[in-house]
Write a protein that holds these residues in place. Sequence first.
Motif, mmCIF file in Angstrom:
data_model
loop_
_atom_site.group_PDB
_atom_site.id
_atom_site.type_symbol
_atom_site.label_atom_id
_atom_site.label_comp_id
_atom_site.label_asym_id
_atom_site.label_seq_id
_atom_site.Cartn_x
_atom_site.Cartn_y
_atom_site.Cartn_z
ATOM 1 N N ARG A 82 0.836 -1.306 -0.217
ATOM 2 C CA ARG A 82 -0.011 0.115 0.101
ATOM 3 C C ARG A 82 0.695 1.374 0.017
ATOM 4 N N ARG A 83 1.750 1.300 0.923
ATOM 5 C CA ARG A 83 2.811 2.632 0.986
ATOM 6 C C ARG A 83 3.703 2.668 -0.399
ATOM 7 N N VAL A 84 3.730 1.516 -1.085
ATOM 8 C CA VAL A 84 4.417 1.716 -2.443
ATOM 9 C C VAL A 84 3.247 2.384 -3.534
ATOM 10 N N LEU A 85 2.105 1.856 -3.353
ATOM 11 C CA LEU A 85 1.157 2.351 -4.304
ATOM 12 C C LEU A 85 0.974 3.890 -4.153
ATOM 13 N N GLU A 86 1.097 4.318 -2.855
ATOM 14 C CA GLU A 86 0.848 5.640 -2.308
ATOM 15 C C GLU A 86 2.066 6.410 -3.207
ATOM 16 N N VAL A 87 3.414 5.964 -3.029
ATOM 17 C CA VAL A 87 4.131 6.637 -3.943
ATOM 18 C C VAL A 87 4.039 6.736 -5.335
ATOM 19 N N LEU A 88 3.571 5.626 -5.688
ATOM 20 C CA LEU A 88 3.419 5.699 -7.186
ATOM 21 C C LEU A 88 2.162 6.724 -7.746
ATOM 22 N N GLU A 89 1.275 6.862 -6.718
ATOM 23 C CA GLU A 89 0.004 7.770 -7.179
ATOM 24 C C GLU A 89 0.646 9.152 -7.132
ATOM 25 N N ARG A 90 1.361 9.368 -6.026
ATOM 26 C CA ARG A 90 1.945 10.720 -5.806
ATOM 27 C C ARG A 90 2.676 11.175 -7.033
ATOM 28 N N PHE A 91 3.399 10.370 -7.498
ATOM 29 C CA PHE A 91 4.392 10.603 -8.860
ATOM 30 C C PHE A 91 3.661 10.533 -10.103
ATOM 31 N N GLY A 92 2.669 9.912 -10.142
ATOM 32 C CA GLY A 92 1.557 9.929 -11.489
ATOM 33 C C GLY A 92 2.451 8.633 -12.266
ATOM 34 N N HIS A 93 2.831 7.542 -11.534
ATOM 35 C CA HIS A 93 3.554 6.476 -12.236
ATOM 36 C C HIS A 93 2.711 5.498 -12.531
ATOM 37 N N PRO A 94 2.783 4.724 -13.919
ATOM 38 C CA PRO A 94 1.875 3.702 -14.212
ATOM 39 C C PRO A 94 2.380 2.449 -13.434
ATOM 40 N N VAL A 95 1.454 1.457 -13.244
ATOM 41 C CA VAL A 95 1.706 0.151 -12.336
ATOM 42 C C VAL A 95 0.837 -0.959 -12.777
ATOM 43 N N THR A 96 1.458 -1.985 -13.089
ATOM 44 C CA THR A 96 0.611 -3.178 -13.267
ATOM 45 C C THR A 96 0.622 -4.179 -12.084
ATOM 46 N N ASP A 126 -9.315 2.200 -3.017
ATOM 47 C CA ASP A 126 -9.391 3.361 -3.047
ATOM 48 C C ASP A 126 -8.278 3.938 -3.726
ATOM 49 N N ILE A 127 -7.196 3.415 -3.726
ATOM 50 C CA ILE A 127 -5.977 3.981 -4.463
ATOM 51 C C ILE A 127 -6.132 3.343 -5.943
ATOM 52 N N LEU A 128 -6.529 2.031 -6.047
ATOM 53 C CA LEU A 128 -6.482 1.749 -7.380
ATOM 54 C C LEU A 128 -7.462 2.578 -8.311
ATOM 55 N N ALA A 129 -8.645 2.610 -7.581
ATOM 56 C CA ALA A 129 -9.719 3.543 -8.299
ATOM 57 C C ALA A 129 -9.268 4.963 -8.748
ATOM 58 N N ARG A 130 -8.549 5.367 -7.980
ATOM 59 C CA ARG A 130 -8.016 7.012 -8.327
ATOM 60 C C ARG A 130 -6.851 6.610 -9.436
ATOM 61 N N LEU A 131 -6.191 5.727 -9.232
ATOM 62 C CA LEU A 131 -4.941 5.622 -10.330
ATOM 63 C C LEU A 131 -5.659 5.233 -11.749
ATOM 64 N N SER A 132 -6.924 4.357 -11.737
ATOM 65 C CA SER A 132 -7.615 4.002 -12.961
ATOM 66 C C SER A 132 -8.306 5.357 -13.457
ATOM 67 N N GLU A 133 -8.632 6.062 -12.632
ATOM 68 C CA GLU A 133 -9.277 7.276 -13.229
ATOM 69 C C GLU A 133 -8.293 7.971 -14.233
ATOM 70 N N ARG A 134 -7.015 7.917 -13.902
ATOM 71 C CA ARG A 134 -5.933 8.524 -14.601
ATOM 72 C C ARG A 134 -5.408 7.669 -15.428
ATOM 73 N N GLN A 162 1.922 11.466 -17.552
ATOM 74 C CA GLN A 162 1.773 11.928 -16.032
ATOM 75 C C GLN A 162 2.676 12.048 -15.141
ATOM 76 N N PHE A 163 3.751 11.315 -15.332
ATOM 77 C CA PHE A 163 4.814 11.214 -14.407
ATOM 78 C C PHE A 163 5.392 12.426 -14.152
ATOM 79 N N ARG A 164 5.267 13.145 -12.737
ATOM 80 C CA ARG A 164 5.815 14.120 -12.254
ATOM 81 C C ARG A 164 6.516 13.865 -10.783
ATOM 82 N N PRO A 165 7.810 14.140 -10.622
ATOM 83 C CA PRO A 165 8.261 14.089 -9.394
ATOM 84 C C PRO A 165 7.626 15.205 -8.513
ATOM 85 N N PRO A 166 6.983 14.985 -7.314
ATOM 86 C CA PRO A 166 6.665 16.115 -6.502
ATOM 87 C C PRO A 166 7.638 16.853 -6.140
ATOM 88 N N GLN A 167 7.314 18.426 -6.167
ATOM 89 C CA GLN A 167 8.384 19.460 -6.029
ATOM 90 C C GLN A 167 8.811 19.538 -4.463
#
Length: 370
Positions: free
Chosen positions: A157-171, A184-192, A356-361
């Motif tokens: 879950r913590r890994v998915l949180e990082v990927l979501e924050r960076f906008g990084h695609p995942v399988t 909850d995280i997967l649904a938000r990632l799916s929307e993007r 969409q990949f963007r490292p957080p500032q």
Amino acid sequence: MPDGGASAMPSLARKGRGAVTNPPVRYESTRTERCDDGWGTLAAEFAELPPLPTELIREKAKTALSWNDSPDIGFDRSLNPYRGCEHGCVYCYARPAHAYVGMSPGLDFETRLMFKPDLPELLEKELSKPGYVAKPVALGANTDPYQPVERTLGITRRVLEVLERFGHPVTIVTKSAGVLRDLDILARLSERNLVHVCLSVTTLDGKLARIMEPRAATPLKRLEAVAALAKADVRTGVLVAPIIPGLNDMEMERILEMSARAGAGRAGYVLLRLPLEIRGMFEAWLQEHYPDRAARVLALVRETRGGQFYDSRFGLRQTGTGPYAELIAQRFKLAMRRFGLEGRDRMGEGGLDCMQFRPPQAAPRQLELL
């Protein structure tokens, strides 16, 4: 060196565990074997084996991402929160990797698990490096990211949180309905358009599943997870893997039918692979649980591998060769068409958004304010 053949040792079968052997580490120069002294002491020792608890070992990982250039798989990078897997799937292709850390690919693989608590922090550092180019990353390509210990450790879950924050695609590929915890995280990632999830469904036979994959979710739970993910508009598929000739191959069409009904958008399959120690372990497992069909299953495996138990050549490892392998491929293709899976979203990383990949500032340092 182990020769890969079936062990002559008494069975180590335990309730809730998959392997019935614990072969030695192939890299060690010496090995020990129990032998019967003629007084029945060995048989007595193995008569009532106690349950094996799961041991967790903290691993200090140096890097987060693992890279590969294999033409057989659809990704070039992966994340693995765990080494070893409590699901206990006897056929697991990842078992031989346990020898790299001095442990047996047998019962050690499913009872002595290494976890990487610093993986999310390492991942964040690696994704923040200048010049990093995002492509879909496979989460849990080696062992299941949602195996039972994830319930308490929560590294996935913590890994998915990082990927979501960076906008990084995942399988994600899993055998666990536990993936729904992170819906909850997967649904938000799916929307993007940043995720797709694949449930591995090996059999619909509950008895076979308990013997072959003792601590994985039941087949029904996996199909329910497919349905829940699809309902949440998460791109979801099913992997029929492995197909074991003479044991579960007759279920392939039914698995695809039920998966399509549940809402799967794609499907794939992998033919049984028996590299290194897995051959001997699988033979011992067959003799323990299915002695009446063991010879037939092994003969069919050899038929799909050019007369051997394994063919490591790229392009052939996943699907095999020969008439029986070709028949499975044709059956799979026809079933995909019959159940409306053909033409839907396909397996693999294609279609996920890498832009969409963007490292957080980073927070500005004090000197930068002057």
